[in-house]
Design a protein around this motif. Sequence first.
Motif, PDB file in Angstrom:
ATOM      1  N   UNK A   1       0.810  -1.221   0.000  1.00 23.41           N
ATOM      2  CA  UNK A   1       0.000   0.000   0.000  1.00 23.41           C
ATOM      3  C   UNK A   1       0.841   1.266   0.000  1.00 23.41           C
ATOM      4  N   UNK A   2       2.127   1.158   0.318  1.00 19.44           N
ATOM      5  CA  UNK A   2       2.991   2.338   0.291  1.00 19.44           C
ATOM      6  C   UNK A   2       3.156   2.881  -1.120  1.00 19.44           C
ATOM      7  N   UNK A   3       3.010   2.019  -2.111  1.00 23.74           N
ATOM      8  CA  UNK A   3       3.193   2.433  -3.493  1.00 23.74           C
ATOM      9  C   UNK A   3       4.645   2.682  -3.871  1.00 23.74           C
ATOM     10  N   UNK A   4       5.571   2.248  -3.033  1.00 22.14           N
ATOM     11  CA  UNK A   4       6.994   2.544  -3.224  1.00 22.14           C
ATOM     12  C   UNK A   4       7.771   1.371  -3.819  1.00 22.14           C
ATOM     13  N   UNK A   5       7.132   0.206  -3.904  1.00 16.55           N
ATOM     14  CA  UNK A   5       7.839  -0.995  -4.322  1.00 16.55           C
ATOM     15  C   UNK A   5       7.157  -1.596  -5.544  1.00 16.55           C
ATOM     16  N   UNK A   6       7.971  -1.968  -6.533  1.00 17.04           N
ATOM     17  CA  UNK A   6       7.422  -2.506  -7.783  1.00 17.04           C
ATOM     18  C   UNK A   6       6.978  -3.958  -7.642  1.00 17.04           C
ATOM     19  N   UNK A   7       7.503  -4.625  -6.593  1.00 10.31           N
ATOM     20  CA  UNK A   7       7.167  -6.027  -6.375  1.00 10.31           C
ATOM     21  C   UNK A   7       7.245  -6.312  -4.893  1.00 10.31           C
ATOM     22  N   UNK A   8       6.303  -7.121  -4.396  1.00 10.28           N
ATOM     23  CA  UNK A   8       6.298  -7.493  -2.980  1.00 10.28           C
ATOM     24  C   UNK A   8       5.739  -8.898  -2.830  1.00 10.28           C
ATOM     25  N   UNK A   9       6.256  -9.620  -1.853  1.00  9.51           N
ATOM     26  CA  UNK A   9       5.728 -10.955  -1.575  1.00  9.51           C
ATOM     27  C   UNK A   9       6.147 -11.408  -0.181  1.00  9.51           C
ATOM     28  N   UNK A  10       5.551 -12.511   0.266  1.00  6.60           N
ATOM     29  CA  UNK A  10       5.909 -13.144   1.532  1.00  6.60           C
ATOM     30  C   UNK A  10       6.539 -14.493   1.247  1.00  6.60           C
ATOM     31  N   UNK A  11       7.588 -14.820   1.996  1.00  3.76           N
ATOM     32  CA  UNK A  11       8.281 -16.104   1.866  1.00  3.76           C
ATOM     33  C   UNK A  11       8.356 -16.736   3.248  1.00  3.76           C
TER      34      UNK A  11
END
Length: 280
Positions: free
Chosen positions: A203-213
């Motif tokens: 939701x920050x809009x600062x990252x082009x990709x995000x995930x949980x590992x």
Amino acid sequence: MNEGVNVPMIENVRTSNVQRFAGFGALYDQNRPTAPQEVVKLLTTYLQRKPQTVVDVGCGTGLSTFLWLNEAEQIIGVEPSDDMRAVAVSKWEASNKPDNMQFVKGLSHELDLPSASADVITCSQSFHWMDPQSTLREFARVLRPGGVFAAYDCDWPPVFDWKIEEEYKRLLTLGDARALELAPTEQQAHKWNKEEHLQQIRSSGLFRYAREIVFHNWETCSAERYANLAFSQGGLQTALKLGADELREELTAFREQVNEAFGGEEREILFGYRLRMGVV
């Protein structure tokens, strides 16, 4: 600070969160798990190169900082707690003062670092003590394009025996409750929900990709260390500092139960980890 989160003024929260970790740096360092090597493998996979600069924010006693010693050209541990940072510095001195590592005092939302100067920023067991959105804005500023941020935490309690785990959780709940009862409102620490870390990154809009590992790590453990893992939790330590001496009897009883379960031998215990990451 999140909308809808009913917490005191953010500066009071930051001060209280730092104070929560005063006075038990050695206990923390001797018993908490060292960050597993999988963290380096995962983050360098996404970075796609060996990092020049790694910044470990909320590094505590350096358990997650020394992991990068031979994996990056420069490593910076950032920790606001003088007690925790002093343990990290002592370990650095005992390691012949490696010149590519330093520990500095600082807060996550105002790092004393140039823009676009870091390849990797990590928060090990610490992001939930930081105001997420102001922190993420600062991390995005400091990271180079393509850089990686990761917040990773282990699940409590570590896997061992269900009866012991139930007692561990009960003890932590009791400690948190007593700390809340005894601390004045303006001095109460605030913990952001770990389950919302990934959503905060997105939701920050600062990252082009995000995930949980999700991953795990087995460690050999003694009964003394297992009991001290519970004892090193901030809620219990805060309650004891505020005068909840009745908890000492609970801790003694827990130690006795753990000793019986371990039967005088070291045992294998499992730490489960959840890593939430973003690429700028």
